[in-house]
Design a protein around this motif. Structure first.
Motif, PDB file in Angstrom:
ATOM      1  N   ASP A 165      -0.116  -7.230 -57.269  1.00  0.00           N
ATOM      2  CA  ASP A 165       1.116  -6.467 -57.522  1.00  0.00           C
ATOM      3  C   ASP A 165       2.143  -7.359 -58.218  1.00  0.00           C
ATOM      4  O   ASP A 165       3.261  -7.558 -57.710  1.00  0.00           O
TER       5      ASP A 165
ATOM      6  N   PRO B  35       5.070  -9.262 -59.979  1.00  0.00           N
ATOM      7  CA  PRO B  35       6.449  -8.952 -60.373  1.00  0.00           C
ATOM      8  C   PRO B  35       6.696  -9.349 -61.825  1.00  0.00           C
ATOM      9  O   PRO B  35       5.902 -10.086 -62.437  1.00  0.00           O
TER      10      PRO B  35
ATOM     11  N   SER C  83      -4.721  -7.186 -61.748  1.00  0.00           N
ATOM     12  CA  SER C  83      -3.415  -7.815 -61.947  1.00  0.00           C
ATOM     13  C   SER C  83      -3.463  -8.826 -63.090  1.00  0.00           C
ATOM     14  O   SER C  83      -2.554  -8.871 -63.933  1.00  0.00           O
TER      15      SER C  83
ATOM     16  N   THR D  32       5.514  -4.782 -60.536  1.00  0.00           N
ATOM     17  CA  THR D  32       6.451  -4.590 -59.427  1.00  0.00           C
ATOM     18  C   THR D  32       7.854  -4.913 -59.922  1.00  0.00           C
ATOM     19  O   THR D  32       8.104  -5.994 -60.455  1.00  0.00           O
ATOM     20  N   THR D  33       8.767  -3.954 -59.758  1.00  0.00           N
ATOM     21  CA  THR D  33      10.105  -4.102 -60.337  1.00  0.00           C
ATOM     22  C   THR D  33      11.198  -4.274 -59.292  1.00  0.00           C
ATOM     23  O   THR D  33      12.348  -4.513 -59.639  1.00  0.00           O
TER      24      THR D  33
ATOM     25  N   THR E  68      10.129  -2.538 -53.323  1.00  0.00           N
ATOM     26  CA  THR E  68       9.053  -1.591 -53.028  1.00  0.00           C
ATOM     27  C   THR E  68       8.707  -0.704 -54.218  1.00  0.00           C
ATOM     28  O   THR E  68       7.968   0.259 -54.081  1.00  0.00           O
ATOM     29  N   THR E  69       9.234  -1.017 -55.395  1.00  0.00           N
ATOM     30  CA  THR E  69       9.077  -0.124 -56.547  1.00  0.00           C
ATOM     31  C   THR E  69       8.193  -0.751 -57.619  1.00  0.00           C
ATOM     32  O   THR E  69       8.167  -1.967 -57.803  1.00  0.00           O
ATOM     33  N   LYS E  70       7.501   0.127 -58.348  1.00  0.00           N
ATOM     34  CA  LYS E  70       6.656  -0.285 -59.461  1.00  0.00           C
ATOM     35  C   LYS E  70       6.969   0.588 -60.666  1.00  0.00           C
ATOM     36  O   LYS E  70       7.402   1.732 -60.518  1.00  0.00           O
TER      37      LYS E  70
ATOM     38  N   TYR F  87       0.586   4.206 -54.213  1.00  0.00           N
ATOM     39  CA  TYR F  87       1.591   3.240 -54.664  1.00  0.00           C
ATOM     40  C   TYR F  87       2.612   2.870 -53.580  1.00  0.00           C
ATOM     41  O   TYR F  87       2.949   1.691 -53.423  1.00  0.00           O
TER      42      TYR F  87
ATOM     43  N   GLY G  94       3.676  -0.780 -52.205  1.00  0.00           N
ATOM     44  CA  GLY G  94       5.058  -1.225 -52.293  1.00  0.00           C
ATOM     45  C   GLY G  94       5.644  -1.641 -50.958  1.00  0.00           C
ATOM     46  O   GLY G  94       6.344  -2.657 -50.868  1.00  0.00           O
TER      47      GLY G  94
ATOM     48  N   HIS H 272       2.174  -3.915 -49.096  1.00  0.00           N
ATOM     49  CA  HIS H 272       1.379  -4.858 -49.906  1.00  0.00           C
ATOM     50  C   HIS H 272      -0.113  -4.710 -49.639  1.00  0.00           C
ATOM     51  O   HIS H 272      -0.866  -5.691 -49.666  1.00  0.00           O
TER      52      HIS H 272
END
Length: 387
Positions: free
Chosen positions: A75, A77, A103, A157-158, A161-163, A271, A275, A278
């Protein structure tokens, strides 16, 4: 009258499928391009475990200057991507190779775009936002699951908990190398989770409400056949060459299918699990597949019946009976794989299900493809069934 609706199908330019291909990577790439300043994008485990050694030796022998970026994490970042691009620019890289799981290949895609580009990463999120070209890109998967090697999608991953995703045809690789030898030794749990992930790709592509087409259908059916026949054998004997080759090819075919006929509710519900907890992407999909299959039966039964015929042989039973047999077959296969089957088994808290249902509603890009509309109350009910 046409026998099919108009459709578009896009995919990568070249696939090399060969046991031991990584051992002669220098020859394969040397015959393909004159560029010689190569960046391998991978993770620490694969690098320190020596999985790159034979490929690197072959590349150096063929005259390549090889840099390795091995800071990819699950995941990933945005910071990982920026570090990768910075290292590549400092080394004057002119060719990018992603080697690893989804990834690593995702980071390689965007690195190939951003190294020569003036676009900011924030401008790329969404569909078709990438401008211009990129560096030549090669992908080598080491798991049979994500299909990232043949898709035009990267997920980053932004936030906590968000993607967010980048979807653009510039992310299709120039060349993919399928070397199932690199998947030997994958632990049974990872084999199971990534294999089920690939099956989810095939099933959701086959039942997608948008852009489903005869080519994606054919790929999805063959992918599912290969994966279903070989998943248990690959889990039980990690050195089974025939099973490993079938799983890797199946995952790639499923990736080509869902890159054109997009995935849906299983992924949308998976998702938030990644988030908030993990949980690896493949395992998240595996946990949600059973409940979503049953939820979709009301609309997807004819398509599930067709998939039952692929997996279980043609039958004169009713559509409903065949569709139910398909769902039962998939649930039994997942039970036999040894992968965790309940959210509680991976330490998901029951009091977080409502929050995850709320977050799943943000995945509009995916939910719009589902055969049945998914409301927030439905999402919560599906999490409860999976719990």
């Amino acid at each position: 009258m046409s026998i099919f609706k108009p459709f578009t199908f896009d995919t990568i330019a070249s696939i090399v499928a060969e046991w031991g291909a990584a051992r002669r990577l220098g020859e394969i790439l040397g015959n393909w391009t004159e560029r010689r300043n190569l960046l391998i994008v991978t993770d620490k485990f694969l690098h320190t475990a020596g999985l790159l050694d034979a490929a690197k030796a072959s590349l150096v022998e063929a005259g390549f200057a090889v840099s390795v970026f091995d800071d990819v994490v699950a995941d990933p970042p945005e910071a990982v991507l920026h570090d990768c691009v910075g290292q590549a620019k400092a080394a004057n890289v002119d060719l990018v190779l992603g080697l690893g799981g989804g990834s690593s290949m995702d980071i390689a895609k965007l690195a190939a775009v951003l190294i020569p580009s003036n676009q900011a990463l924030a401008e790329l999120y969404g569909i078709g936002k990438v401008k211009g070209t990129r560096l030549p890109l090669v992908q080598i998967p080491t798991t049979a699951g994500t299909g990232s090697e043949v898709t035009n999608i990267t997920i980053l991953t932004t936030g906590e908990t968000t993607k967010m995703g980048v979807v653009s045809n510039q992310l299709y690789a120039d060349k993919v190398i399928l070397d199932a030898e690199l998947t030997i030794g994958l632990p049974p749990l990872i084999t199971a989770a990534t294999g089920i992930d690939a099956m989810v790709h095939a099933i959701e592509a086959y039942t997608s409400r948008h852009r489903k087409n005869p080519v994606s259908d054919a790929l999805a059916r063959e992918a599912l056949r290969l994966l279903a026949r070989n998943l248990i054998a690959a889990c039980e004997d990690g050195k089974n060459r025939l099973a490993r080759e079938a799983m890797l090819l199946g995952a790639t075919l499923a990736g080509q299918a869902f890159a054109n006929a997009p995935v849906a509710a299983v992924h949308a519900l998976a998702y938030p699990l990644g988030g908030h907890y993990h949980i690896p992407h493949g395992l998240s999909n595996a946990l949600m597949l059973g409940p979503v299959l049953r939820f979709n039966l009301s609309a997807a039964a004819p398509l599930y019946a067709e998939l039952a015929d692929v997996l279980l042989g043609a039958s004169t039973a009713t559509v409903t009976a065949r569709a139910n047999r398909f769902v039962e077959f998939m649930e039994d296969l997942m039970n036999r794989s040894g992968a965790p089957r309940r959210l509680r088994d991976v330490n998901v808290r029951e009091d977080s299900l409502a929050l995850m249902a709320h977050d799943a509603m943000k995945q509009e890009r995916l939910l719009m493809n589902n055969p049945v509309e998914v409301r927030e109350a439905d999402a919560l009910a599906l999490y409860r069934k999976a719990f």
